[in-house]
Design a protein around this motif. Sequence first.
Motif, PDB file in Angstrom:
ATOM      1  N   GLN A 279       0.827  -1.198   0.000  1.00 36.72           N
ATOM      2  CA  GLN A 279       0.000   0.000   0.000  1.00 36.72           C
ATOM      3  C   GLN A 279       0.870   1.260   0.000  1.00 36.72           C
ATOM      4  O   GLN A 279       1.740   1.423   0.848  1.00 36.72           O
ATOM      5  CB  GLN A 279      -0.933   0.002   1.204  1.00 36.72           C
ATOM      6  CG  GLN A 279      -1.849   1.203   1.270  1.00 36.72           C
ATOM      7  CD  GLN A 279      -2.717   1.370   0.028  1.00 36.72           C
ATOM      8  OE1 GLN A 279      -3.269   0.382  -0.466  1.00 36.72           O
ATOM      9  NE2 GLN A 279      -2.810   2.587  -0.486  1.00 36.72           N
TER      10      GLN A 279
ATOM     11  N   TRP B  11      -6.628  -3.687  -2.361  1.00 38.60           N
ATOM     12  CA  TRP B  11      -8.032  -3.846  -1.973  1.00 38.60           C
ATOM     13  C   TRP B  11      -8.295  -5.300  -1.613  1.00 38.60           C
ATOM     14  O   TRP B  11      -7.915  -6.209  -2.349  1.00 38.60           O
ATOM     15  CB  TRP B  11      -8.952  -3.438  -3.121  1.00 38.60           C
ATOM     16  CG  TRP B  11      -8.949  -1.967  -3.400  1.00 38.60           C
ATOM     17  CD1 TRP B  11      -8.087  -1.272  -4.189  1.00 38.60           C
ATOM     18  CD2 TRP B  11      -9.850  -0.999  -2.859  1.00 38.60           C
ATOM     19  NE1 TRP B  11      -8.374   0.058  -4.185  1.00 38.60           N
ATOM     20  CE2 TRP B  11      -9.467   0.270  -3.377  1.00 38.60           C
ATOM     21  CE3 TRP B  11     -10.936  -1.066  -2.002  1.00 38.60           C
ATOM     22  CZ2 TRP B  11     -10.148   1.437  -3.063  1.00 38.60           C
ATOM     23  CZ3 TRP B  11     -11.621   0.096  -1.675  1.00 38.60           C
ATOM     24  CH2 TRP B  11     -11.226   1.329  -2.208  1.00 38.60           C
ATOM     25  N   LEU B  12      -8.960  -5.506  -0.477  1.00 35.59           N
ATOM     26  CA  LEU B  12      -9.414  -6.843  -0.106  1.00 35.59           C
ATOM     27  C   LEU B  12     -10.782  -7.080  -0.722  1.00 35.59           C
ATOM     28  O   LEU B  12     -11.718  -6.303  -0.503  1.00 35.59           O
ATOM     29  CB  LEU B  12      -9.505  -6.975   1.412  1.00 35.59           C
ATOM     30  CG  LEU B  12      -9.996  -8.341   1.875  1.00 35.59           C
ATOM     31  CD1 LEU B  12      -8.877  -9.367   1.828  1.00 35.59           C
ATOM     32  CD2 LEU B  12     -10.603  -8.287   3.273  1.00 35.59           C
TER      33      LEU B  12
ATOM     34  N   LEU C 209      -3.970  -1.959   3.660  1.00 35.77           N
ATOM     35  CA  LEU C 209      -4.944  -1.906   2.571  1.00 35.77           C
ATOM     36  C   LEU C 209      -5.328  -0.473   2.244  1.00 35.77           C
ATOM     37  O   LEU C 209      -5.181   0.441   3.056  1.00 35.77           O
ATOM     38  CB  LEU C 209      -6.224  -2.651   2.967  1.00 35.77           C
ATOM     39  CG  LEU C 209      -6.138  -4.122   3.354  1.00 35.77           C
ATOM     40  CD1 LEU C 209      -7.515  -4.608   3.796  1.00 35.77           C
ATOM     41  CD2 LEU C 209      -5.602  -4.972   2.217  1.00 35.77           C
TER      42      LEU C 209
END
Length: 621
Positions: free
Chosen positions: A21, A94-95, A405
């Motif tokens: 990130q 991104w999860l 994230l």
Amino acid sequence: MDYICSKIRLPRIISDGMVLQRNTEVKVWGWAPAGEAVTVCFMSKVYHACADANGEWFVILEAAEAGGPYNMDIESAQSGEKLTVRNILLGDVWLCSGQSNMEMKMDSLKDTYPEEISSCSNDSIRHFCIPVRYDFENPQKDLEAGSWESANPEKILDFTGVGYFFALKLFEKYRIPIGLINASLGGSPAEAWLSENALKEFPEHYEAAKQLSNRAYLYKVLSEDQASTEAWYADLNKKDRGIENSNTSWKTIKVPSYWEDEGLGNFNGVVWFRKEINIPFNPANKSARLVLGNIVDEDIAYINDVEIGTTPNQYISRKYNIQDGLLKEGKNTILLRVVNTSGKGGFYKEKPYQLEIGDSIIDLVGEWQCVIGAKSSPMPPQAFVQWRPLGLYNGMLAPVTNYALKGFTWYQGEANTKNPGEYESLLKGLISDWRQKWNMGELPFLYVQLPNFMEASETPVESDWAQVREAQRRTLSVSGTAMAVAIDLGEWNDIHPVNKKDVGNRLALAAIKTVYGDETVVAFGPMYKSHRIEGSKIIISFTDTGSGLVVKNGEHPGAFAIAGADGVYVRVNAELIGDDVAVWSEAISHPVYVRYGWADNPADANLYNREGLPASPFTTE
């Protein structure tokens, strides 16, 4: 990664090809002998750590701009042993989580997006698929497997379809690397993704999780489940007469259909289907496949007495490749063994049923022959332990909560339509839980509202699916959330609609506006704001009208219903008044409540803004 170091170990997620990130501090962690000094070198900076009594160590990397690729060296200060993580990018991570519509891979969408797959070559979009694992005892510290993969025609087949199109739109706009961490499982309810602390707010789910944390009990459930399933199949296979005496016992039946509806009887078990076709040309050296829509529940397919494929459940489209030389000019026979475990058995309607040979298509819709192989009681209900509360959080999410994230994307809700009244609390609890676990502040949470599904309805009906959609709409009261409406992207006969590009694009629009701060973009369709009652009419106002409200496929807005104080809804007349909608009915002189799109599959939910984004269903109750 060079695994030459015997003392230092990294988690699976920290591996070659990872996306870190950007613009925030990033945690890198691992394990080493207690007291071992560890040095991490990254982007010309050196970080130091020491393994604690549990053998755990971590460093915090300084925030850095998007870019790469870079390498990271991790070294044991005592022994000098070193490992290297290669090809690292900095971008946005991104999860992606939820159930089957998030899990659905690009491999299942090859017929829908052939050009997107064949032309895909983007090393800046990367994907890490977390393997399915559940645990009811403890949050896991690492994953069993997984690797970072770049988007190319081969590897993209394992990407989440929704996630890929979401990432592609963001990359095309911002030209920064996008990393996707995919933690999803078909059929999973929201409570399976909650941590133990979060589940305490839901006593019934918490008790279920605690019960399964007893390993002896869990093994008992699993063994009984396996035994009952195996016994059911053994009995069915023993009773199956196959196609013996078939010359006299075949009956005619229409395909697609459900055999109960065609007068074959109301039973579960085995039915054999046969169709003879004529191929008026030599099919040699031509690619061929048998396409059979969706079959309830399982099937084995044969061509000219040779098995060509089998599928274990109704949710997977049948597309069986046929080996060269198996088809012949003239008469050919297709034979299917269909096993139905519960409910109605047969074939999904309005799906493709055809034999494809090169550029030629032979339609298989119409009359087939069938014979009953065996009748049985329904299969005993399965435990589906993997869907129970807590299990997926412990097994799939806990190992990556240290990984920084940009935010979350969530596509789930179908599995919670059996008890829609608790979904709003579950979803809000999940958002709070994940934000606490990642400990990065108010991480953005973007989610998909359930699409249309099942038989279309033109009259007011009660609907569990509509209740879940309403719960999702009301979850927008949680700050840092955004919802992509998909009420026009479903398929009435398939819980797994193939239009994943528009879903991903709408999620990306939500991110562009609410996360990346582009106020110029129209990211959402009309959203209920307020209403007022003027005599016998209700006037409804909306947010997110864009450049104006429009009616798609019709002269007047549809799918609206109103009710008086008795709560009995009737369909209404409706008209646009600027960016408001007026609704009324001669049957109700004193309206109190209004609904829009309130059905599993509202037939005429046709209110949009001019930018082509649909209005969200809602109720004012």
